[in-house]
Structure formats: structure tokens, C-alpha cells
Design a protein around this motif. Structure first.
Motif, PDB file in Angstrom:
ATOM      1  N   VAL A 130     -33.610  -6.069  50.537  1.00 21.68           N
ATOM      2  CA  VAL A 130     -34.458  -4.995  50.015  1.00 21.68           C
ATOM      3  C   VAL A 130     -33.657  -3.698  49.952  1.00 21.68           C
ATOM      4  N   ALA A 131     -33.467  -3.192  48.750  1.00 22.76           N
ATOM      5  CA  ALA A 131     -32.720  -1.943  48.590  1.00 22.76           C
ATOM      6  C   ALA A 131     -33.539  -0.767  49.114  1.00 22.76           C
ATOM      7  N   ARG A 132     -32.911   0.046  49.956  1.00 21.00           N
ATOM      8  CA  ARG A 132     -33.565   1.234  50.519  1.00 21.00           C
ATOM      9  C   ARG A 132     -34.938   0.885  51.082  1.00 21.00           C
ATOM     10  N   ALA A 133     -34.929  -0.093  51.961  1.00 23.58           N
ATOM     11  CA  ALA A 133     -36.175  -0.646  52.502  1.00 23.58           C
ATOM     12  C   ALA A 133     -37.067   0.409  53.151  1.00 23.58           C
ATOM     13  N   TYR A 134     -36.464   1.336  53.878  1.00 26.58           N
ATOM     14  CA  TYR A 134     -37.273   2.312  54.610  1.00 26.58           C
ATOM     15  C   TYR A 134     -38.089   3.199  53.679  1.00 26.58           C
ATOM     16  N   PHE A 135     -37.600   3.420  52.472  1.00 31.48           N
ATOM     17  CA  PHE A 135     -38.310   4.288  51.534  1.00 31.48           C
ATOM     18  C   PHE A 135     -39.654   3.698  51.106  1.00 31.48           C
ATOM     19  N   HIS A 136     -39.853   2.416  51.366  1.00 25.41           N
ATOM     20  CA  HIS A 136     -41.097   1.755  50.985  1.00 25.41           C
ATOM     21  C   HIS A 136     -42.163   1.847  52.074  1.00 25.41           C
ATOM     22  N   ALA A 137     -41.820   2.470  53.197  1.00 28.44           N
ATOM     23  CA  ALA A 137     -42.746   2.561  54.329  1.00 28.44           C
ATOM     24  C   ALA A 137     -43.213   4.004  54.512  1.00 28.44           C
ATOM     25  N   LEU A 138     -44.474   4.157  54.835  1.00 24.62           N
ATOM     26  CA  LEU A 138     -45.024   5.489  55.042  1.00 24.62           C
ATOM     27  C   LEU A 138     -44.552   6.071  56.380  1.00 24.62           C
ATOM     28  N   ALA A 139     -44.332   7.366  56.406  1.00 25.22           N
ATOM     29  CA  ALA A 139     -44.020   8.054  57.657  1.00 25.22           C
ATOM     30  C   ALA A 139     -45.309   8.189  58.455  1.00 25.22           C
ATOM     31  N   LYS A 140     -45.250   7.896  59.737  1.00 28.91           N
ATOM     32  CA  LYS A 140     -46.449   7.915  60.573  1.00 28.91           C
ATOM     33  C   LYS A 140     -46.536   9.162  61.448  1.00 28.91           C
ATOM     34  N   ARG A 141     -45.431   9.912  61.545  1.00 29.05           N
ATOM     35  CA  ARG A 141     -45.428  11.134  62.342  1.00 29.05           C
ATOM     36  C   ARG A 141     -45.124  12.334  61.452  1.00 29.05           C
ATOM     37  N   ALA A 142     -45.418  13.507  61.954  1.00 29.03           N
ATOM     38  CA  ALA A 142     -45.064  14.737  61.233  1.00 29.03           C
ATOM     39  C   ALA A 142     -43.597  15.026  61.506  1.00 29.03           C
ATOM     40  N   VAL A 143     -42.738  14.705  60.549  1.00 33.55           N
ATOM     41  CA  VAL A 143     -41.305  14.922  60.696  1.00 33.55           C
ATOM     42  C   VAL A 143     -40.824  15.817  59.559  1.00 33.55           C
ATOM     43  N   PHE A 144     -40.116  16.867  59.911  1.00 34.75           N
ATOM     44  CA  PHE A 144     -39.568  17.794  58.928  1.00 34.75           C
ATOM     45  C   PHE A 144     -38.049  17.735  59.001  1.00 34.75           C
ATOM     46  N   VAL A 145     -37.393  17.765  57.849  1.00 28.53           N
ATOM     47  CA  VAL A 145     -35.940  17.662  57.811  1.00 28.53           C
ATOM     48  C   VAL A 145     -35.342  18.806  57.004  1.00 28.53           C
ATOM     49  N   LYS A 146     -34.103  19.137  57.332  1.00 24.86           N
ATOM     50  CA  LYS A 146     -33.366  20.121  56.552  1.00 24.86           C
ATOM     51  C   LYS A 146     -33.013  19.519  55.193  1.00 24.86           C
ATOM     52  N   LEU A 147     -33.100  20.318  54.160  1.00 26.30           N
ATOM     53  CA  LEU A 147     -32.775  19.837  52.827  1.00 26.30           C
ATOM     54  C   LEU A 147     -31.256  19.822  52.633  1.00 26.30           C
ATOM     55  N   PRO A 148     -30.737  18.817  51.941  1.00 31.02           N
ATOM     56  CA  PRO A 148     -29.291  18.779  51.680  1.00 31.02           C
ATOM     57  C   PRO A 148     -28.911  19.835  50.644  1.00 31.02           C
ATOM     58  N   HIS A 149     -27.639  20.111  50.549  1.00 29.36           N
ATOM     59  CA  HIS A 149     -27.147  21.078  49.569  1.00 29.36           C
ATOM     60  C   HIS A 149     -27.620  20.723  48.167  1.00 29.36           C
ATOM     61  N   GLU A 150     -27.655  19.417  47.865  1.00 29.99           N
ATOM     62  CA  GLU A 150     -28.005  18.965  46.511  1.00 29.99           C
ATOM     63  C   GLU A 150     -29.456  19.253  46.144  1.00 29.99           C
ATOM     64  N   ASP A 151     -30.300  19.537  47.113  1.00 30.78           N
ATOM     65  CA  ASP A 151     -31.719  19.795  46.836  1.00 30.78           C
ATOM     66  C   ASP A 151     -32.199  21.044  47.581  1.00 30.78           C
ATOM     67  N   HIS A 152     -31.267  21.944  47.851  1.00 29.29           N
ATOM     68  CA  HIS A 152     -31.589  23.126  48.654  1.00 29.29           C
ATOM     69  C   HIS A 152     -32.527  24.085  47.918  1.00 29.29           C
ATOM     70  N   GLN A 153     -33.464  24.643  48.656  1.00 31.77           N
ATOM     71  CA  GLN A 153     -34.351  25.690  48.156  1.00 31.77           C
ATOM     72  C   GLN A 153     -34.612  26.656  49.299  1.00 31.77           C
ATOM     73  N   GLU A 154     -34.294  27.898  49.095  1.00 26.41           N
ATOM     74  CA  GLU A 154     -34.361  28.898  50.148  1.00 26.41           C
ATOM     75  C   GLU A 154     -35.723  28.928  50.825  1.00 26.41           C
ATOM     76  N   GLY A 155     -35.715  28.858  52.167  1.00 21.80           N
ATOM     77  CA  GLY A 155     -36.938  28.961  52.949  1.00 21.80           C
ATOM     78  C   GLY A 155     -37.774  27.697  52.999  1.00 21.80           C
ATOM     79  N   MET A 156     -37.292  26.613  52.376  1.00 20.66           N
ATOM     80  CA  MET A 156     -38.074  25.379  52.312  1.00 20.66           C
ATOM     81  C   MET A 156     -37.416  24.279  53.138  1.00 20.66           C
ATOM     82  N   ARG A 157     -38.256  23.382  53.626  1.00 26.41           N
ATOM     83  CA  ARG A 157     -37.793  22.219  54.347  1.00 26.41           C
ATOM     84  C   ARG A 157     -38.510  20.990  53.788  1.00 26.41           C
TER      85      ARG A 157
END
Length: 226
Positions: A130-157
Motif C-alpha cells: 500500500v503506497a503511503r498507507a498512513y495517509f489513508h488513516a484518520l488522525a485520532k489525536r489533535a496533532v499540529f506540525v510545522k509546515l515544510p519550506h515547500e508549503d510554508h505560510q507565515e503564522g500558519m501550522r
């Protein structure tokens, strides 16, 4: 010097071999990965304030894992954006199950001894990844991540909608997703181990290990499962 100029002059190294990588090929591989993030809706952008209000702490860091699965002559670059969620406590409720090696061995032995099922149908063995298997599963906790340079937007996470590699419960969320899928298809989950399945009506047996799925059963039924 602006951020763009810094990125253009950056050097990249294979996370497995340590060899220097071609910057242009790395850039292309990372762009492909970000397209998958968008395709699967892995996260939504939210203000930093939402992260602090809901979790009381900064967002989880992210980093790129770049590798060349090919060689210098025929390069095959893969880049994966992963979260850097550190283990700061012991939580067994976030662990995912894995099947014993004996389960796979038993499947192979059964296949070697069963050319046909009870109705004369030809038996087969199928391996699915299964390609990128984890992407097919819903997140069950409130998790916030830093955005990579390729998708950066000031003040956003990024607030996770689906599971992301590098988060502590990603494998568990993926397990819950494929269990639901197989049970909805009529499979019975193993009592000895939660990673093995059996479909009584279609005579198909399954062993799941992470994003690798091994199936044995009548060839026509294996195509149905796929």
C-alpha cells in the motif's frame, strides 16, 4: 540572501547511504510528496494560536527523509516528509500490532500444499504493497506540525486530518483503518493475532504487516480483494 537562494545552494544527502544527492532530483521528489499530501488531505493549515490553545505546546517539528532507491546510473529518488514527535512517556495504547513470522510461514506452507480448493478452483498467492498507507488513516489525536519550506505560510501550522509518518500513533491508526476495511468486506479477524484475517465465504486468508499484505486463496477471489 533570501530563502529561495539558500534553498538553491543547499546540499542534500541520502538518509540511508550518506551519499550526496542531486538537488534537482531531490526537489522533484519533494514536490511529488507534497502533491500526495494535498491529494490525501493530510493536514489543514490553521493559525499558530489554535495549536497553542488546544495543546498548550508548540507544533511538532518536521523533516525531510531523502533517499535514492536506485543508483547513480538509474536514480530513483524518494522523499518523505515526516513528523518528529518524540516519545516523552510510555503509552502502550499508541502501539500497533504485528503478526508473528510463523503466520506468514504457515500461509506459504498452505499454498505449497493446496493447488486447488474444495471446489476445484486454482489457488494463488498475492502480495500487495500500500503506497503511503498512513495517509489513508484518520488522525485520532489533535496533532499540529510545522509546515515544510515547500508549503510554508507565515503564522500558519498544519493540523493533521490523516495520520502522518513520524507521529506516535500513525501505525495504530493505520491498523484500525485496514481492520475496518477487511471486516466491512466480510473478513473475520484472527483471535490469536489481530493482523491475520479469514474470509469464510471466499476462502481467502490474509496476513498484514505494516503496509505489506500477503493473501492466499482462489485466484478469482484474490482479484476481488484487490
Amino acid at each position: 540572501m533570501d530563502v529561495g537562494e539558500v534553498m538553491d545552494e543547499a546540499k542534500y544527502w541520502d538518509d540511508t547511504s550518506g551519499e550526496e544527492l542531486d538537488p534537482e532530483l531531490v526537489k522533484t521528489a519533494r514536490e511529488d510528496e507534497m502533491k500526495q499530501f494535498v491529494k490525501h488531505g493530510v493536514y489543514v493549515k490553521v493559525p499558530m494560536e489554535e495549536c497553542l490553545k488546544e495543546t498548550g505546546k508548540p507544533p511538532v517539528g518536521t523533516r525531510w527523509v531523502d533517499i535514492n532507491k536506485g543508483d547513480a546510473v538509474k536514480p530513483e529518488y524518494r522523499s518523505r516528509l515526516v513528523a518528529q514527535e518524540l516519545k516523552t512517556d510510555k503509552r502502550e495504547d499508541l502501539l500497533a500490532a504485528t503478526p508473528p513470522l510463523e503466520a506468514l510461514k504457515l500461509l506459504l506452507v498452505m499454498f505449497s500444499r493446496m493447488q486447488f480448493d474444495s471446489t476445484g478452483r486454482v489457488m494463488g498467492l498475492m502480495f500487495l504493497g500500500v503506497a503511503r498507507a498512513y495517509f489513508h488513516a484518520l488522525a485520532k489525536r489533535a496533532v499540529f506540525v510545522k509546515l515544510p519550506h515547500e508549503d510554508h505560510q507565515e503564522g500558519m501550522r498544519g493540523r493533521l486530518v490523516n495520520a502522518m509518518y513520524g507521529t506516535r500513533d500513525a501505525a495504530l491508526n493505520c491498523e484500525e483503518a485496514y481492520v475496518k476495511l477487511f471486516e466491512d468486506m466480510g473478513f473475520k479477524r484472527g483471535l490469536s493475532n489481530p493482523c491475520i484475517f479469514w474470509h469464510p465465504g471466499r476462502e481467502v486468508r490474509v496476513v498484514v504487516h505494516g503496509d505489506d499484505i500477503t493473501l492466499m486463496g482462489p485466484v478469482e477471489e484474490l482479484h476481488w480483494v484487490k
